[in-house]
Enzyme design. Structure first.
Site, PDB file in Angstrom:
ATOM      1  N   VAL B 148      62.474  24.080 -11.533  1.00 22.62           N
ATOM      2  CA  VAL B 148      61.019  24.150 -11.395  1.00 22.62           C
ATOM      3  C   VAL B 148      60.408  22.753 -11.375  1.00 22.62           C
ATOM      4  O   VAL B 148      60.626  21.961 -12.301  1.00 22.62           O
ATOM      5  CB  VAL B 148      60.429  24.959 -12.563  1.00 22.62           C
ATOM      6  N   CYS B 149      59.646  22.472 -10.315  1.00 17.95           N
ATOM      7  CA  CYS B 149      58.927  21.191 -10.171  1.00 17.95           C
ATOM      8  C   CYS B 149      59.929  20.028 -10.314  1.00 17.95           C
ATOM      9  O   CYS B 149      60.928  19.986  -9.602  1.00 17.95           O
ATOM     10  CB  CYS B 149      57.786  21.132 -11.174  1.00 17.95           C
ATOM     11  N   GLN B 150      59.684  19.098 -11.232  1.00 11.72           N
ATOM     12  CA  GLN B 150      60.615  17.988 -11.428  1.00 11.72           C
ATOM     13  C   GLN B 150      61.993  18.527 -11.829  1.00 11.72           C
ATOM     14  O   GLN B 150      63.025  17.942 -11.479  1.00 11.72           O
ATOM     15  CB  GLN B 150      60.067  17.073 -12.525  1.00 11.72           C
TER      16      GLN B 150
END
Lengths: 365, 361
Positions: B148-150
């Site tokens: 998720v994301c980074q």
């Protein structure tokens, strides 16, 4: 329940006042034309009469918020409450501006320039009071520390600097222009100030110092120098931000006037508010996308960080005689711990590997 | 009622102000009486711990549970319970009910002593040890990863270095092409990072304050996020559910851990500024990260209205992987909406579960 916590009592009292104002408004608003004809009023005074109940209501609401609700907010979800109150206050302040805007530019002697000049200073305050609150806590604290150290550090040299600033008419003229949002004048001011500073007092901050407290004094000087650099960069940053808000404000007034002529203006304050914040958001997005802004925000950050480094160094130097570990001491400890942790991790891996090899050897034999 | 002289509907305007005031006061009353504003409530147990990292295993909620364990790797920025923000809109609960066997990494809160934690530590130590522990204890040879994301960037890097351990890879709102992100209309974070003197910042702070990043996120949409959000919420504060959801979300937004300086330095410098992952020059522990090593099925999900990780920085990912079975899905949704919106509940979580379960064999 204490008087201060009589929430429902205050609520009902406010509602009662609201009802009174509503009645007043209706009495005035239903027959404005007749009243105007009867009393030979001009449209402005009639309009003011219409608006008065709304303004009174707003005033009451403000008082209600300030005196009562803010106390409650300290107990429950303080951060969230603060933000909601801050938003509500900005909303109400904008309402005052809107009321004055429609009063001014729909009147007989429509004068948007006077309106702009009247409100621009308060407008900046309105915006900054809302947004400064959202600065990260560290930045807020940092700013406080910065102001504190700057005041302390410059105290002794204030008498020396003051006449220098006061005597420079050019600087004053440029500063005066910059206050009205002339970014170019402001940048000129900063450049000229820096020039004068570097050629005079800047030399003092960088000159070699000979005394028992040489190191401390040097650090003080560097800290002052870094703080001045930070001030200049921050000033340019805020000037850039303020310029956008002022230009947008001007544009909103102008566009609003045009919309009034065409009849497609926001008809209520809520519609005006929606129009207002979206115009502002779009204007700032335009600014944020530029390379200049990207460079400026980096310069601000860098100047702030440089000042923090100098200030930390000064603090360490001041505190080194006290029986407490400094940040440098702790950093050294953290480094040692980190190295040890890595070593242990590597050794653990080796042990597992050796155990596996041993187990395999036993199995084979 | 329009006044004769002015094209202003004063009556309606007054009504609106009165209504706002009423809602404001009633909303405050509702806020004062809120009871349940907690998140992260889906039942789970501590599975593994190393330094500040904790790995949790969720209790299965379906009758038939996937035999392939799935590890969720969240970002270092903000907290992983965004995926379990409230029970009626929990991505985690939804995925569990759809049959996944879920593990999640909680990175914890770095403190001053974590200033020297590097990207190698996060990927080659913490993620690697977590994966090994899950495989060992579940007697599996491979697991699924949802990044998720980074955390998606970390997942892609880990998977490229350890493809033999990953059965399927799902990345959500994940920045991969940072140069493309910079070119995006709303890619302000990517633009501003380009000129950032990150060395100076890390040297000065050691551990980067979480509020520094939070301030940056708010600044991306100043009037919407710092003002209008708090003005417009008043319209709905009378509803206790809406008020509770608002408080949960606000708590999550403000719950922003500090960042280990050394990891932050490399992430900004080599990815945001130099775009090394796409250029094939990014290294972890002396090994070059080659995205072509990712040959297992990949699902990449992005939000068309994402202003934190613009879809432009996510979309190119699949062009660089070696997988044949790959799919890009985008939704007309923002960064946070990916996890808390009704669409997330109805469409996105079922899509992920279905996609993974289909590739279980």
């Amino acid at each position: 329940m204490s008087e201060n916590m009589d929430f429902m009592g205050m609520y009902f009292e406010t509602q009662r006042k609201m009802f009174d104002y509503w009645q007043d408004l209706m009495n005035v608003a239903v027959t404005p034309k007749d009243k105007a004809q009867d009393k030979n009023k001009d449209s402005n005074s009639d309009f003011e009469e219409n608006l008065r109940p709304t303004q009174e209501m707003t005033k009451q609401w403000f008082e209600f918020n300030d005196q009562y609700l803010k106390n409650i907010s300290k107990v429950f979800f303080p951060l969230q409450f603060d933000k909601i109150f801050s938003g509500a206050n900005t909303y109400q302040n904008l309402n005052k501006i809107w009321e004055d805007l429609i009063k001014t530019i729909t009147g007989k002697d429509s004068d948007p320039i006077t309106f702009y000049n009247k409100w621009i200073e308060n407008y900046q305050k309105l915006l900054s009071s809302n947004f400064i609150f959202y600065l990260p806590e560290q930045v807020q604290n940092f700013s406080k520390k910065f102001i504190e150290i700057y005041s302390l550090s410059t105290d002794t040299s204030q008498k020396f600097l003051h006449p220098w600033l006061e005597g420079s008419q050019t600087l004053q003229n440029l500063l005066a222009k910059s206050i009205t949002g002339d970014k170019t004048a402001y940048i000129e001011f900063v450049k000229l100030w820096n020039e004068k500073f570097s050629s005079t007092y800047g030399k003092i901050f960088n000159m070699p110092i000979f005394s028992m407290n040489r190191e401390l004094m040097q650090k003080q000087m560097h800290s002052i120098n870094a703080s001045i650099s930070f001030i200049n960069t921050m000033s340019e940053f805020f000037a850039t931000m303020a310029k956008v808000s002022q230009e947008t404000f001007e544009k909103i007034i102008k566009d609003y006037q045009e919309m009034l002529v065409k009849g497609n203006n926001p008809k209520t304050f809520k519609e005006f508010y929606e129009y207002w914040w979206k115009q502002n958001e779009a204007a700032y997005h335009k600014l944020f996308g530029t390379d200049e802004f990207s460079k400026l925000i980096s310069q601000v950050m860098d100047a702030g960080v440089n000042f923090k480094k100098e200030f930390d160094s000064l603090l360490e130097n001041t505190l080194k005689f006290l029986p407490y570990p400094t940040r440098t001491d702790m950093d050294s400890l953290y480094r040692t711990l980190d190295d040890l942790k890595r070593e242990v991790r590597a050794l653990k891996k080796e042990v597992i590997l050796l155990k596996e090899i041993k187990a395999n050897t036993v199995t084979i034999s | 009622m329009m006044l004769p002289y002015f094209p202003i509907d004063l009556e309606k305007s007054f009504d609106e102000l009165l209504e706002y005031q009423k809602k404001f006061i009633r909303g405050i009353d509702v806020l004062l009486n809120l009871k349940d504003t907690e998140s992260n409530k889906t039942p789970k147990e501590l599975f593994y711990k190393e330094d500040k990292m904790k790995v949790f295993h969720y209790k299965p909620l379906a009758k038939k549970v996937s035999k392939v364990p799935t590890l969720i790797i969240y970002a270092l920025v903000n907290r992983q319970y965004m995926m379990d923000i409230q029970q009626d809109r929990s991505v985690i609960k939804n995925l569990l009910e759809l049959g996944l066997d879920l593990y999640i990494i909680d990175w914890g809160y770095p403190t001053a002593q974590d200033k020297y934690v590097t990207l190698e530590d996060y990927i080659d130590v913490y993620i690697e040890n977590t994966v090994n522990e899950i495989l060992k204890r579940t007697d599996s040879t491979k697991l699924n990863i949802i990044g998720v994301c980074q955390g998606g960037t970390f997942s892609a890097i880990y998977t490229a270095l350890n493809p033999e351990k990953v059965k399927n890879l799902v990345t959500m709102v994940t920045p991969i092409d940072f140069e493309a992100g910079r070119m995006a209309k709303d890619g302000f974070l990517f633009k501003w990072s380009k000129d950032m003197n990150v060395d100076n910042l890390v040297d000065a702070y050691g551990v980067i304050p979480g509020q520094f990043l939070n301030g940056g996120f708010d600044f991306l949409k100043p009037f919407q996020l710092m003002l209008n959000k708090y003005v417009s919420i008043v319209d709905n504060l009378e509803n206790p559910d809406t008020a509770a959801n608002f408080i949960r979300m606000e708590k999550w937004i403000l719950d922003s851990p500090d960042q280990s300086g050394e990891a932050f330095r490399r992430f900004i410098k080599e990815l945001y500024q130099e775009n090394r992952l796409i250029k094939g020059t990014f290294e972890i522990g002396g090994r070059v990260v080659d995205l072509k090593n990712i040959t297992m099925p990949v699902l990449s999900i992005c939000g068309d209205e994402d202003h934190i990780v613009p879809p432009e920085s996510t979309r190119p990912f699949l062009d660089y992987v070696g997988s044949k079975d790959k799919e890009l899905v985008s939704y007309p949704i923002g960064h946070i909406g990916m996890y808390v919106s009704s669409k997330s509940h109805r469409v996105i979580a079922p899509k992920i579960a279905e996609w993974l379960l289909k590739r279980e064999k």
